[in-house]
Design a protein around this motif. Structure first.
Motif, PDB file in Angstrom:
ATOM      1  N   ASP A 104      44.124 -12.138  63.898  1.00 57.15           N
ATOM      2  CA  ASP A 104      44.354 -13.542  64.251  1.00 57.15           C
ATOM      3  C   ASP A 104      43.017 -14.273  64.381  1.00 57.15           C
ATOM      4  O   ASP A 104      42.860 -15.380  63.869  1.00 57.15           O
ATOM      5  CB  ASP A 104      45.156 -13.630  65.547  1.00 57.15           C
ATOM      6  CG  ASP A 104      45.523 -15.055  65.901  1.00 57.15           C
ATOM      7  OD1 ASP A 104      46.259 -15.693  65.110  1.00 57.15           O
ATOM      8  OD2 ASP A 104      45.066 -15.535  66.958  1.00 57.15           O
ATOM      9  N   GLN A 105      42.042 -13.653  65.041  1.00 53.49           N
ATOM     10  CA  GLN A 105      40.717 -14.260  65.186  1.00 53.49           C
ATOM     11  C   GLN A 105      40.051 -14.435  63.829  1.00 53.49           C
ATOM     12  O   GLN A 105      39.439 -15.478  63.559  1.00 53.49           O
ATOM     13  CB  GLN A 105      39.810 -13.395  66.074  1.00 53.49           C
ATOM     14  CG  GLN A 105      40.124 -13.456  67.539  1.00 53.49           C
ATOM     15  CD  GLN A 105      39.125 -12.594  68.314  1.00 53.49           C
ATOM     16  OE1 GLN A 105      39.109 -11.377  68.173  1.00 53.49           O
ATOM     17  NE2 GLN A 105      38.310 -13.246  69.106  1.00 53.49           N
ATOM     18  N   LYS A 148      41.731 -17.351  61.931  1.00 49.39           N
ATOM     19  CA  LYS A 148      41.335 -18.644  62.496  1.00 49.39           C
ATOM     20  C   LYS A 148      39.906 -18.993  62.112  1.00 49.39           C
ATOM     21  O   LYS A 148      39.591 -20.167  61.858  1.00 49.39           O
ATOM     22  CB  LYS A 148      41.512 -18.634  64.011  1.00 49.39           C
ATOM     23  CG  LYS A 148      42.977 -18.683  64.418  1.00 49.39           C
ATOM     24  CD  LYS A 148      43.159 -18.595  65.915  1.00 49.39           C
ATOM     25  CE  LYS A 148      44.637 -18.675  66.277  1.00 49.39           C
ATOM     26  NZ  LYS A 148      44.877 -18.481  67.699  1.00 49.39           N
TER      27      LYS A 148
END
Length: 98
Positions: free
Chosen positions: A65-66, A69
């Motif tokens: 997810d990081q 993003k």
């Protein structure tokens, strides 16, 4: 949150994203995709995650997810979203329709 750097190597419509943190470094391939997707990033599957990334499997979802993003921030700007499955991260432009 894990501190990391992403480096992009471009080769036409595809390339490599190198993830670097104090603990590990690993590569992911990417290629541009058909609309509405912008790019598809190949990621290690859960079965191979720890061997290929040297990071614990329980951190996989949060780390991906990081990464997604950060790719959106670096390459799309503020108007993008992502989807993660076992094999890929797909980056989309625009607002998430969900």
């Amino acid at each position: 949150m894990i501190a990391f750097i992403l480096q992009y190597t471009e080769n036409g419509r595809s390339g490599t994203i190198t993830f670097s943190s104090p603990e590990t470094t690993f590569d992911m391939w990417y290629e541009f995709a058909a609309s509405p997707a912008l790019v598809i990033i190949g990621i290690p599957t859960p079965q191979h995650w720890e061997a290929q990334t040297k990071t614990p499997l329980p951190t996989r979802a949060a780390l991906l997810d990081q990464i997604a993003k950060q790719v959106i921030k670096d390459k799309v700007g503020s108007n993008g979203y992502h989807h993660v499955d076992d094999h890929t991260i797909t980056i989309f432009t625009g607002k998430n329709p969900r």
